[in-house]
Enzyme design. Structure first.
Site, PDB file in Angstrom:
ATOM      1  N   CYS A  43       0.828  -1.216   0.000  1.00 36.91           N
ATOM      2  CA  CYS A  43       0.000   0.000   0.000  1.00 36.91           C
ATOM      3  C   CYS A  43       0.857   1.258   0.000  1.00 36.91           C
ATOM      4  O   CYS A  43       0.685   2.138  -0.846  1.00 36.91           O
ATOM      5  CB  CYS A  43      -0.921  -0.017   1.216  1.00 36.91           C
ATOM      6  SG  CYS A  43      -1.847   1.500   1.435  1.00 36.91           S
ATOM      7  N   CYS A  48      -1.490   1.590  -3.151  1.00 35.73           N
ATOM      8  CA  CYS A  48      -2.504   2.644  -2.958  1.00 35.73           C
ATOM      9  C   CYS A  48      -1.933   4.061  -2.967  1.00 35.73           C
ATOM     10  O   CYS A  48      -2.441   4.938  -3.665  1.00 35.73           O
ATOM     11  CB  CYS A  48      -3.218   2.448  -1.624  1.00 35.73           C
ATOM     12  SG  CYS A  48      -3.485   0.740  -1.153  1.00 35.73           S
ATOM     13  N   LYS A  51       0.019   5.206  -6.192  1.00 34.30           N
ATOM     14  CA  LYS A  51      -1.011   5.174  -7.249  1.00 34.30           C
ATOM     15  C   LYS A  51      -1.913   6.393  -7.156  1.00 34.30           C
ATOM     16  O   LYS A  51      -2.174   7.084  -8.136  1.00 34.30           O
ATOM     17  CB  LYS A  51      -1.802   3.872  -7.122  1.00 34.30           C
ATOM     18  CG  LYS A  51      -2.932   3.660  -8.085  1.00 34.30           C
ATOM     19  CD  LYS A  51      -4.240   4.213  -7.650  1.00 34.30           C
ATOM     20  CE  LYS A  51      -4.790   3.752  -6.339  1.00 34.30           C
ATOM     21  NZ  LYS A  51      -5.248   2.381  -6.292  1.00 34.30           N
ATOM     22  N   TYR A 183      -8.400  -4.195 -11.500  1.00 32.65           N
ATOM     23  CA  TYR A 183      -8.161  -2.933 -10.800  1.00 32.65           C
ATOM     24  C   TYR A 183      -6.894  -2.247 -11.321  1.00 32.65           C
ATOM     25  O   TYR A 183      -6.912  -1.088 -11.702  1.00 32.65           O
ATOM     26  CB  TYR A 183      -7.899  -3.196  -9.308  1.00 32.65           C
ATOM     27  CG  TYR A 183      -9.063  -3.309  -8.382  1.00 32.65           C
ATOM     28  CD1 TYR A 183      -9.456  -2.230  -7.606  1.00 32.65           C
ATOM     29  CD2 TYR A 183      -9.735  -4.508  -8.220  1.00 32.65           C
ATOM     30  CE1 TYR A 183     -10.483  -2.348  -6.680  1.00 32.65           C
ATOM     31  CE2 TYR A 183     -10.774  -4.630  -7.295  1.00 32.65           C
ATOM     32  CZ  TYR A 183     -11.139  -3.543  -6.528  1.00 32.65           C
ATOM     33  OH  TYR A 183     -12.151  -3.665  -5.614  1.00 32.65           O
ATOM     34  N   GLU A 187      -6.643   1.102 -13.637  1.00 26.86           N
ATOM     35  CA  GLU A 187      -6.148   2.317 -12.975  1.00 26.86           C
ATOM     36  C   GLU A 187      -4.891   2.837 -13.668  1.00 26.86           C
ATOM     37  O   GLU A 187      -4.770   4.033 -13.964  1.00 26.86           O
ATOM     38  CB  GLU A 187      -5.848   2.024 -11.498  1.00 26.86           C
ATOM     39  CG  GLU A 187      -7.104   1.810 -10.662  1.00 26.86           C
ATOM     40  CD  GLU A 187      -6.808   1.616  -9.177  1.00 26.86           C
ATOM     41  OE1 GLU A 187      -5.656   1.288  -8.811  1.00 26.86           O
ATOM     42  OE2 GLU A 187      -7.742   1.813  -8.370  1.00 26.86           O
ATOM     43  N   HIS A 446     -27.381  20.376  -2.593  1.00 23.39           N
ATOM     44  CA  HIS A 446     -27.477  20.920  -3.943  1.00 23.39           C
ATOM     45  C   HIS A 446     -26.479  22.037  -4.160  1.00 23.39           C
ATOM     46  O   HIS A 446     -26.314  22.858  -3.260  1.00 23.39           O
ATOM     47  CB  HIS A 446     -28.909  21.436  -4.158  1.00 23.39           C
ATOM     48  CG  HIS A 446     -29.189  21.822  -5.570  1.00 23.39           C
ATOM     49  ND1 HIS A 446     -29.211  20.902  -6.601  1.00 23.39           N
ATOM     50  CD2 HIS A 446     -29.427  23.040  -6.121  1.00 23.39           C
ATOM     51  CE1 HIS A 446     -29.477  21.541  -7.737  1.00 23.39           C
ATOM     52  NE2 HIS A 446     -29.604  22.837  -7.482  1.00 23.39           N
ATOM     53  N   GLU A 451     -26.199  14.087  -4.720  1.00 23.05           N
ATOM     54  CA  GLU A 451     -27.624  14.231  -4.399  1.00 23.05           C
ATOM     55  C   GLU A 451     -28.492  13.334  -5.280  1.00 23.05           C
ATOM     56  O   GLU A 451     -29.625  13.012  -4.921  1.00 23.05           O
ATOM     57  CB  GLU A 451     -28.075  15.699  -4.513  1.00 23.05           C
ATOM     58  CG  GLU A 451     -28.136  16.222  -5.924  1.00 23.05           C
ATOM     59  CD  GLU A 451     -28.623  17.683  -6.000  1.00 23.05           C
ATOM     60  OE1 GLU A 451     -29.603  18.018  -5.317  1.00 23.05           O
ATOM     61  OE2 GLU A 451     -28.009  18.471  -6.748  1.00 23.05           O
TER      62      GLU A 451
HETATM   63  P1  NDP Z   1      -7.234  -8.485 -10.797  1.00 22.25           P
HETATM   64  O1  NDP Z   1      -7.460  -9.883 -10.395  1.00 22.25           O
HETATM   65  O2  NDP Z   1      -8.160  -7.430 -10.343  1.00 22.25           O
HETATM   66  O3  NDP Z   1      -7.159  -8.401 -12.390  1.00 22.25           O
HETATM   67  C1  NDP Z   1      -6.311  -9.210 -13.137  1.00 22.25           C
HETATM   68  C2  NDP Z   1      -6.606  -9.022 -14.597  1.00 22.25           C
HETATM   69  O4  NDP Z   1      -5.663  -9.745 -15.387  1.00 22.25           O
HETATM   70  C3  NDP Z   1      -7.971  -9.549 -15.010  1.00 22.25           C
HETATM   71  O5  NDP Z   1      -8.492  -8.721 -16.000  1.00 22.25           O
HETATM   72  C4  NDP Z   1      -7.656 -10.931 -15.539  1.00 22.25           C
HETATM   73  O6  NDP Z   1      -8.566 -11.392 -16.494  1.00 22.25           O
HETATM   74  C5  NDP Z   1      -6.323 -10.674 -16.211  1.00 22.25           C
HETATM   75  N1  NDP Z   1      -5.492 -11.876 -16.299  1.00 22.25           N
HETATM   76  C6  NDP Z   1      -5.217 -12.766 -15.320  1.00 22.25           C
HETATM   77  N2  NDP Z   1      -4.389 -13.718 -15.765  1.00 22.25           N
HETATM   78  C7  NDP Z   1      -4.123 -13.432 -17.056  1.00 22.25           C
HETATM   79  C8  NDP Z   1      -3.334 -14.056 -18.045  1.00 22.25           C
HETATM   80  N3  NDP Z   1      -2.645 -15.175 -17.788  1.00 22.25           N
HETATM   81  N4  NDP Z   1      -3.293 -13.501 -19.271  1.00 22.25           N
HETATM   82  C9  NDP Z   1      -3.995 -12.374 -19.544  1.00 22.25           C
HETATM   83  N5  NDP Z   1      -4.758 -11.741 -18.633  1.00 22.25           N
HETATM   84  C10 NDP Z   1      -4.821 -12.254 -17.396  1.00 22.25           C
HETATM   85  O7  NDP Z   1      -5.741  -8.202 -10.348  1.00 22.25           O
HETATM   86  P2  NDP Z   1      -4.908  -6.865 -10.270  1.00 22.25           P
HETATM   87  O8  NDP Z   1      -3.519  -7.292 -10.511  1.00 22.25           O
HETATM   88  O9  NDP Z   1      -5.502  -5.804 -11.122  1.00 22.25           O
HETATM   89  O10 NDP Z   1      -5.087  -6.434  -8.763  1.00 22.25           O
HETATM   90  C11 NDP Z   1      -4.919  -7.367  -7.689  1.00 22.25           C
HETATM   91  C12 NDP Z   1      -5.796  -7.003  -6.531  1.00 22.25           C
HETATM   92  O11 NDP Z   1      -5.278  -5.877  -5.860  1.00 22.25           O
HETATM   93  C13 NDP Z   1      -7.214  -6.582  -6.904  1.00 22.25           C
HETATM   94  O12 NDP Z   1      -8.063  -7.677  -7.090  1.00 22.25           O
HETATM   95  C14 NDP Z   1      -7.628  -5.741  -5.735  1.00 22.25           C
HETATM   96  O13 NDP Z   1      -8.151  -6.560  -4.725  1.00 22.25           O
HETATM   97  C15 NDP Z   1      -6.315  -5.125  -5.286  1.00 22.25           C
HETATM   98  N6  NDP Z   1      -6.249  -3.722  -5.730  1.00 22.25           N
HETATM   99  C16 NDP Z   1      -7.128  -2.816  -5.222  1.00 22.25           C
HETATM  100  C17 NDP Z   1      -7.120  -1.504  -5.636  1.00 22.25           C
HETATM  101  C18 NDP Z   1      -8.110  -0.531  -5.088  1.00 22.25           C
HETATM  102  O14 NDP Z   1      -8.683  -0.791  -4.055  1.00 22.25           O
HETATM  103  N7  NDP Z   1      -8.355   0.595  -5.766  1.00 22.25           N
HETATM  104  C19 NDP Z   1      -6.162  -1.027  -6.615  1.00 22.25           C
HETATM  105  C20 NDP Z   1      -5.277  -2.056  -7.092  1.00 22.25           C
HETATM  106  C21 NDP Z   1      -5.338  -3.344  -6.658  1.00 22.25           C
HETATM  107  P3  NDP Z   1      -9.908 -12.179 -16.084  1.00 22.25           P
HETATM  108  O15 NDP Z   1     -10.875 -11.146 -15.627  1.00 22.25           O
HETATM  109  O16 NDP Z   1     -10.314 -12.827 -17.371  1.00 22.25           O
HETATM  110  O17 NDP Z   1      -9.518 -13.163 -15.032  1.00 22.25           O
END
Ligand code: NDP
Length: 461
Positions: A43, A48, A51, A183, A187, A446, A451
């Site tokens: 984080c 976080c 970012k 995510y 982002e 408002h 709202e």
């Molecule tokens: P996520 O699990 O959210 O997303 C991973 C993405 O990569 C998905 O779109 C997934 O596709 C794709 N993917 C996975 N494996 C492959 C592959 N082998 N080839 C191609 N595409 C692939 O993980 P993140 O890394 O984005 O983030 C991890 C976690 O961190 C999040 O789930 C969240 O909990 C936390 N986080 C929270 C934030 C916040 O609160 N704002 C900000 C950043 C992270 P598919 O959908 O098809 O599986």
């Protein structure tokens, strides 16, 4: 009971580990902590906080562009000095690292700059960078080592970078390819686009942000495209090759080719468990290494606990913090005069800091329909007041899902400026079981976008 060095030994100085160490020490426990990197974990160092800082930075681009509609004249086109942004971020992160160190010192936690490894159910070996090793015994051991980015293997995968690398790239990536529609991918795509990069986001499925409300996914994808992100779904990388000029030549599975300065893989995260000695001690792990725990965060070894990203439930800082406090209440008793905390994974609000950002709490329309059958959906999408003069075509979506039988609001979603800030407040209402009638009885502020949540009169579905 044998006399041990500590009541609690924590491996990992991120959000969950620090909170557990500090709270346990406040209850009078003797606490040790091993962290081999900088304090604050993902984080603070590569998640976080940096970012969000870069997201703030990126939003200035819109502000500059939109200010003309409000009469501002900017003499010269603004440019980004990447080195300055990086230096200021680094300074702020160092300040936070120091604050975390201070928290440990003030709580009288013995903080060891070292890698921790389990030797048995009550012993941790800590190894410092220079190879020095010491063993410590503890009544309870907590593993809070978090996660790390996962990159699948394919030809050229070693040329991809991860979110860990993005904040300190030596040169600003003029052309960025982001792989992954979760995510982090969404982002980073928005943020680097805002900072001035030409961004392509490649996602293997039909629609980005799997798991979110369908309408929110479509709306966000549309807004990202409108803003200028080249978002390609049903698309994946076949290989990456290095070019002589230092760029990356990327070939997609459909045969298309792209040139990028940086290829970011944001394809999920895995538990950070390497070198912890888990199998030898008998700590059971699930698929991809995540540590298995029961509802009390106890692993298969009764004196060893785990929480936060390393157990891979909901990978969110506030969840790790809450889990840590629940564990400390259980191990060392609750705060005087207060009941022991319980972990409740329902109605956890979350935000995705895309541009525009998403804020969400409760169920998606699809989940609510499955759970309750009869639901009412209230929604509105509109041009926010700010953009009547700014010239921006960005729109805002607000959406409420109501259980028809009880009138309770079971899902609340927003895509639009400050969605995270707005949804945090409404999350309290959902936690209290607020009904649609109570939303309707609430007077709006408002003129705001928020709202809209209390003025949605006619169900859309
Ligand atoms: P996520 O699990 O959210 O997303 C991973 C993405 O990569 C998905 O779109 C997934 O596709 C794709 N993917 C996975 N494996 C492959 C592959 N082998 N080839 C191609 N595409 C692939 O993980 P993140 O890394 O984005 O983030 C991890 C976690 O961190 C999040 O789930 C969240 O909990 C936390 N986080 C929270 C934030 C916040 O609160 N704002 C900000 C950043 C992270 P598919 O959908 O098809 O599986």
């Amino acid at each position: 009971m044998a006399s041990r060095d500590f009541d609690l030994f924590v491996i990992g100085g991120g959000s969950g580990g620090v909170r557990a160490a500090r709270m346990a020490a406040a209850r009078g426990a003797r606490v040790g902590m091993a962290e081999s990197g900088r304090m604050g974990g993902t984080c603070v160092n590569v998640g976080c906080i940096p970012k969000k800082l870069y997201s703030y930075g990126a939003h200035y681009a819109e502000a500059f562009a939109e200010s003309a509609g409000y009469g501002w004249r900017i003499a010269q086109a603004p440019t980004l000095d990447w080195a300055t942004l990086k230096a200021h971020r680094a300074r702020e992160i160092t300040r936070l690292n120091d604050i975390y160190e201070g928290l440990m010192t003030n709580a009288k936690v013995l903080r060891l700059q070292a890698h921790g490894r389990l030797i048995d159910a009550h012993t941790v070996e800590v190894v410092t960078d220079d190879g020095g090793a010491q063993r410590h015994t503890a009544r309870h051991i907590l593993i809070a080592t978090g996660g790390r980015p996962f990159v699948p293997e394919f030809p050229g995968s070693e040329l991809a970078v991860t979110s860990d690398d993005m904040f300190d790239l030596p040169a600003f990536p003029r052309r960025l390819l982001v792989v992954g529609g979760g995510y982090i991918g969404c982002e980073m795509a928005s943020i680097f686009h805002g900072l001035g990069a030409q961004v392509t986001l490649v996602y293997r499925g039909e629609q980005i942000l799997r798991g979110f409300d369908e309408e929110v996914r479509v709306f966000t994808a549309d807004e990202m495209r409108k803003a200028g992100v080249d978002l390609r779904v049903n698309s994946d990388v076949a290989r990456i090759e290095p070019a002589a000029d230092g760029t990356r030549q990327v070939t997609l599975k459909n045969g298309d080719t792209l040139t990028a300065d940086v290829v970011l893989y944001a394809t999920g995260r895995r538990a950070n468990v390497e070198g912890l000695g888990l199998p030898a001690v008998g700590v059971r792990q699930a698929a991809h290494g995540a540590i298995e725990v029961d509802e009390h965060f106890t692993t298969s070894v009764p004196s060893v606990y785990a929480l936060g990203d390393v157990v891979g439930r909901l990978e969110l800082t506030p969840v790790a913090l809450a889990e840590a406090m629940v564990l400390v209440d259980r191990l060392f008793g609750p705060e005087p005069g207060k009941p022991a905390r319980q972990m409740d994974y329902d109605n956890i609000p979350t935000a995705v800091f895309t541009h525009p950002p998403i804020g969400t709490v409760g169920l998606s329309e699809q989940q609510a329909r499955e759970r309750f059958g009869a639901i009412q959906v209230f929604r509105s999408d509109f041009k926010p007041l700010k953009h009547t003069l700014s010239g921006s075509s960005e729109r805002t979506l607000v959406k409420l899902i109501v259980d028809a039988a009880t009138d309770r609001v079971v899902g609340l979603h927003m895509v639009g400026q400050d969605a995270g800030e707005i949804v945090q407040g409404f999350a309290v209402a959902l936690k209290c079981g607020a009904t649609k009638a109570q939303f309707d009885a609430t007077i709006g502020i408002h003129p705001t976008s928020a709202e809209e949540f209390v003025t949605l009169r006619t169900p859309a579905r």
